[in-house]
Design a protein around this motif. Structure first.
Motif, PDB file in Angstrom:
ATOM      1  N   PHE A  26      -4.809   5.522  13.537  1.00 49.62           N
ATOM      2  CA  PHE A  26      -4.286   4.384  14.305  1.00 49.62           C
ATOM      3  C   PHE A  26      -4.685   3.082  13.611  1.00 49.62           C
ATOM      4  O   PHE A  26      -5.640   3.035  12.829  1.00 49.62           O
ATOM      5  CB  PHE A  26      -4.814   4.408  15.753  1.00 49.62           C
ATOM      6  N   ARG A  27      -3.941   2.024  13.908  1.00 45.69           N
ATOM      7  CA  ARG A  27      -4.182   0.745  13.250  1.00 45.69           C
ATOM      8  C   ARG A  27      -5.462   0.101  13.783  1.00 45.69           C
ATOM      9  O   ARG A  27      -5.729   0.126  14.986  1.00 45.69           O
ATOM     10  CB  ARG A  27      -2.980  -0.187  13.468  1.00 45.69           C
ATOM     11  N   ASP A  28      -6.241  -0.473  12.850  1.00 49.71           N
ATOM     12  CA  ASP A  28      -7.469  -1.177  13.220  1.00 49.71           C
ATOM     13  C   ASP A  28      -7.101  -2.426  14.022  1.00 49.71           C
ATOM     14  O   ASP A  28      -6.176  -3.152  13.668  1.00 49.71           O
ATOM     15  CB  ASP A  28      -8.257  -1.549  11.954  1.00 49.71           C
ATOM     16  N   VAL A  29      -7.838  -2.679  15.091  1.00 56.00           N
ATOM     17  CA  VAL A  29      -7.552  -3.817  15.959  1.00 56.00           C
ATOM     18  C   VAL A  29      -7.882  -5.143  15.261  1.00 56.00           C
ATOM     19  O   VAL A  29      -7.373  -6.190  15.652  1.00 56.00           O
ATOM     20  CB  VAL A  29      -8.340  -3.659  17.294  1.00 56.00           C
ATOM     21  N   ILE A  83     -15.780   4.656   4.105  1.00 54.42           N
ATOM     22  CA  ILE A  83     -16.478   5.289   5.233  1.00 54.42           C
ATOM     23  C   ILE A  83     -17.832   4.601   5.351  1.00 54.42           C
ATOM     24  O   ILE A  83     -18.713   4.797   4.507  1.00 54.42           O
ATOM     25  CB  ILE A  83     -16.676   6.805   5.018  1.00 54.42           C
ATOM     26  N   ASN A  84     -17.988   3.751   6.345  1.00 56.81           N
ATOM     27  CA  ASN A  84     -19.270   3.093   6.583  1.00 56.81           C
ATOM     28  C   ASN A  84     -20.177   4.059   7.339  1.00 56.81           C
ATOM     29  O   ASN A  84     -19.742   4.694   8.308  1.00 56.81           O
ATOM     30  CB  ASN A  84     -19.065   1.818   7.398  1.00 56.81           C
ATOM     31  N   THR A  85     -21.420   4.150   6.874  1.00 62.90           N
ATOM     32  CA  THR A  85     -22.347   5.112   7.477  1.00 62.90           C
ATOM     33  C   THR A  85     -23.645   4.424   7.862  1.00 62.90           C
ATOM     34  O   THR A  85     -24.330   3.852   7.009  1.00 62.90           O
ATOM     35  CB  THR A  85     -22.638   6.270   6.495  1.00 62.90           C
ATOM     36  N   GLN A  91     -21.616   0.463   9.753  1.00 59.65           N
ATOM     37  CA  GLN A  91     -20.913   1.239  10.786  1.00 59.65           C
ATOM     38  C   GLN A  91     -21.149   0.596  12.149  1.00 59.65           C
ATOM     39  O   GLN A  91     -22.286   0.307  12.523  1.00 59.65           O
ATOM     40  CB  GLN A  91     -21.407   2.693  10.789  1.00 59.65           C
ATOM     41  N   SER A  92     -20.069   0.366  12.861  1.00 59.58           N
ATOM     42  CA  SER A  92     -20.195  -0.241  14.194  1.00 59.58           C
ATOM     43  C   SER A  92     -19.687   0.672  15.299  1.00 59.58           C
ATOM     44  O   SER A  92     -20.022   0.464  16.464  1.00 59.58           O
ATOM     45  CB  SER A  92     -19.458  -1.581  14.244  1.00 59.58           C
ATOM     46  N   VAL A  93     -18.870   1.653  14.944  1.00 58.50           N
ATOM     47  CA  VAL A  93     -18.407   2.635  15.930  1.00 58.50           C
ATOM     48  C   VAL A  93     -18.916   3.999  15.460  1.00 58.50           C
ATOM     49  O   VAL A  93     -18.594   4.439  14.341  1.00 58.50           O
ATOM     50  CB  VAL A  93     -16.869   2.647  16.063  1.00 58.50           C
ATOM     51  N   ILE A  98     -12.428   7.137   8.632  1.00 56.69           N
ATOM     52  CA  ILE A  98     -12.075   6.709   7.277  1.00 56.69           C
ATOM     53  C   ILE A  98     -11.168   5.498   7.407  1.00 56.69           C
ATOM     54  O   ILE A  98     -10.091   5.576   8.003  1.00 56.69           O
ATOM     55  CB  ILE A  98     -11.339   7.835   6.518  1.00 56.69           C
ATOM     56  N   HIS A  99     -11.620   4.364   6.859  1.00 59.77           N
ATOM     57  CA  HIS A  99     -10.737   3.191   6.794  1.00 59.77           C
ATOM     58  C   HIS A  99      -9.736   3.428   5.656  1.00 59.77           C
ATOM     59  O   HIS A  99     -10.132   3.830   4.546  1.00 59.77           O
ATOM     60  CB  HIS A  99     -11.532   1.931   6.452  1.00 59.77           C
ATOM     61  N   ILE A 100      -8.482   3.142   5.891  1.00 61.18           N
ATOM     62  CA  ILE A 100      -7.449   3.143   4.854  1.00 61.18           C
ATOM     63  C   ILE A 100      -6.875   1.731   4.821  1.00 61.18           C
ATOM     64  O   ILE A 100      -6.297   1.276   5.808  1.00 61.18           O
ATOM     65  CB  ILE A 100      -6.337   4.168   5.148  1.00 61.18           C
TER      66      ILE A 100
HETATM   67  P1  5GP Z   1     -16.944   0.438  11.217  1.00 62.05           P
HETATM   68  O1  5GP Z   1     -17.478  -0.959  11.257  1.00 62.05           O
HETATM   69  O2  5GP Z   1     -17.666   1.304  12.233  1.00 62.05           O
HETATM   70  O3  5GP Z   1     -16.846   1.053   9.867  1.00 62.05           O
HETATM   71  O4  5GP Z   1     -15.433   0.324  11.687  1.00 62.05           O
HETATM   72  C1  5GP Z   1     -15.058   0.264  13.028  1.00 62.05           C
HETATM   73  C2  5GP Z   1     -13.675  -0.328  13.062  1.00 62.05           C
HETATM   74  O5  5GP Z   1     -13.147  -0.095  14.342  1.00 62.05           O
HETATM   75  C3  5GP Z   1     -13.640  -1.843  12.842  1.00 62.05           C
HETATM   76  O6  5GP Z   1     -12.840  -2.133  11.696  1.00 62.05           O
HETATM   77  C4  5GP Z   1     -13.053  -2.386  14.131  1.00 62.05           C
HETATM   78  O7  5GP Z   1     -12.170  -3.460  13.909  1.00 62.05           O
HETATM   79  C5  5GP Z   1     -12.335  -1.172  14.703  1.00 62.05           C
HETATM   80  N1  5GP Z   1     -12.254  -1.169  16.136  1.00 62.05           N
HETATM   81  C6  5GP Z   1     -13.260  -1.438  17.010  1.00 62.05           C
HETATM   82  N2  5GP Z   1     -12.815  -1.314  18.277  1.00 62.05           N
HETATM   83  C7  5GP Z   1     -11.511  -0.952  18.198  1.00 62.05           C
HETATM   84  C8  5GP Z   1     -10.513  -0.689  19.191  1.00 62.05           C
HETATM   85  O8  5GP Z   1     -10.748  -0.759  20.404  1.00 62.05           O
HETATM   86  N3  5GP Z   1      -9.278  -0.354  18.733  1.00 62.05           N
HETATM   87  C9  5GP Z   1      -8.994  -0.265  17.403  1.00 62.05           C
HETATM   88  N4  5GP Z   1      -7.743   0.069  17.070  1.00 62.05           N
HETATM   89  N5  5GP Z   1      -9.904  -0.511  16.444  1.00 62.05           N
HETATM   90  C10 5GP Z   1     -11.157  -0.860  16.848  1.00 62.05           C
END
Ligand code: 5GP
Length: 111
Positions: A26-29, A83-85, A91-93, A98-100
């Protein structure tokens, strides 16, 4: 429960570009490039650090889905996977993803 589990469960909306039995894309918000999609396993694996030998088939599937999702998104010019770890990895989630990223030339190295 993470925000990505809520997306898998359809408890919150997302712009889904691919789904199969094992994964969701799914697309990143908060996109960091013209195209920024997150590819996640449906299995709630916290991060790369939490993989087990049982996840080998799933990991292979995820990697093989990357070029398929990239093609769906029209990224013929190339793309970056990230891939943030863990906290220091940005990593925030805490559901493996995998980010593309693509749609423009990307700089290297990242921050
Ligand atoms: P991380 O920082 O963990 O590598 O990446 C988490 C990603 O999740 C971030 O790029 C952030 O923008 C995205 N993200 C966080 N919350 C949501 C959400 O509710 N919906 C979507 N589509 N992306 C989200």
């Amino acid at each position: 429960m993470t925000i990505f589990q809520k997306i898998i469960n359809r408890e919150i909306p997302a712009s889904i570009v691919h789904e199969d039995d094992l994964c969701l894309a799914f697309r990143d918000v908060n996109p960091q490039a013209p195209v920024h999609v997150l590819l996640i396993p449906k299995k709630p694996i916290v991060s790369l650090d939490h993989l087990t030998p049982d996840d080998a088939t799933l990991c292979g599937h995820l990697l093989q889905m990357v070029p398929k999702v990239a093609a769906l998104l029209g990224l013929e010019g190339g793309y970056r996977t990230v891939i943030n770890t863990g906290v220091h990895g940005g990593q925030s989630v805490f559901h493996l993803h995998i980010h593309i990223l693509g749609g423009r030339p990307l700089d290297w190295p990242p921050g």
